[in-house]
Design an enzyme around this catalytic site. Sequence first.
Site, PDB file in Angstrom:
ATOM      1  N   TYR A 201       0.840  -1.201   0.000  1.00 24.42           N
ATOM      2  CA  TYR A 201       0.000   0.000   0.000  1.00 24.42           C
ATOM      3  C   TYR A 201       0.874   1.250   0.000  1.00 24.42           C
ATOM      4  CZ  TYR A 201       0.974   0.703   4.995  1.00 24.42           C
ATOM      5  OH  TYR A 201       1.596   0.923   6.197  1.00 24.42           O
ATOM      6  N   CYS A 202       0.245   2.371  -0.314  1.00 21.44           N
ATOM      7  CA  CYS A 202       0.901   3.682  -0.263  1.00 21.44           C
ATOM      8  C   CYS A 202      -0.135   4.673   0.265  1.00 21.44           C
ATOM      9  CB  CYS A 202       1.440   4.085  -1.640  1.00 21.44           C
ATOM     10  SG  CYS A 202       0.150   4.334  -2.876  1.00 21.44           S
ATOM     11  N   ARG A 203      -0.045   5.903  -0.142  1.00 24.24           N
ATOM     12  CA  ARG A 203      -1.000   6.909   0.313  1.00 24.24           C
ATOM     13  C   ARG A 203      -2.374   6.723  -0.349  1.00 24.24           C
ATOM     14  NH1 ARG A 203      -2.616  11.623  -1.804  1.00 24.24           N
ATOM     15  NH2 ARG A 203      -3.560  13.130  -0.390  1.00 24.24           N
TER      16      ARG A 203
ATOM     17  N   GLY B  31      -2.803   4.553  -3.443  1.00 25.33           N
ATOM     18  CA  GLY B  31      -2.905   3.352  -4.273  1.00 25.33           C
ATOM     19  C   GLY B  31      -2.149   3.417  -5.578  1.00 25.33           C
TER      20      GLY B  31
ATOM     21  N   ILE C 231      -3.591   4.109   2.103  1.00 21.86           N
ATOM     22  CA  ILE C 231      -3.810   4.383   3.534  1.00 21.86           C
ATOM     23  C   ILE C 231      -4.942   5.378   3.739  1.00 21.86           C
ATOM     24  CG2 ILE C 231      -2.150   6.276   3.821  1.00 21.86           C
ATOM     25  CD1 ILE C 231      -2.325   3.359   6.269  1.00 21.86           C
TER      26      ILE C 231
END
Length: 147
Positions: free
Chosen positions: A107-109, A111, A135
Amino acid sequence: MVCQLWHAIFCIYLNFLIVKQLLLLLLTMFGLSSCMNAQDNAKFTNTDVAGFAKLITNPDEQILDVRTPTEFAEGHISGAVNIDIYDDNFMTDALKTLDISRPVAVYCRSGKRSADAAARLAAKGYRVTNLEGGILAWNDQKQPTVK
């Protein structure tokens, strides 16, 4: 008269060959693009927050956060390893850190970066699932994070 008949037959035959070749070319191009799209879709899986939350309950799952260290420090999913996709050594670090025999939940901020990371890892043979919405979606669903 016979010459004109042969000429007409020859022209029809040539037109048939040209149409046949064009049709074959179009079918080949369509087939290749279908295969490439299927291959792209098969590289990694996208899932929503509920699916991701369930996935990471598996103790074999490796959780990868590809945000910057600053973003990671602001709050991350418990058990996540941070490897910044913007770092020039991202793939080297990922290959050293992640076990290829175990699945990876990334995951990241939002997607986008994690989808890039997922594609890159999947191309190396990893089984990867990407959190759609990142996230931000995780926090919107009131899922837990740690600092």
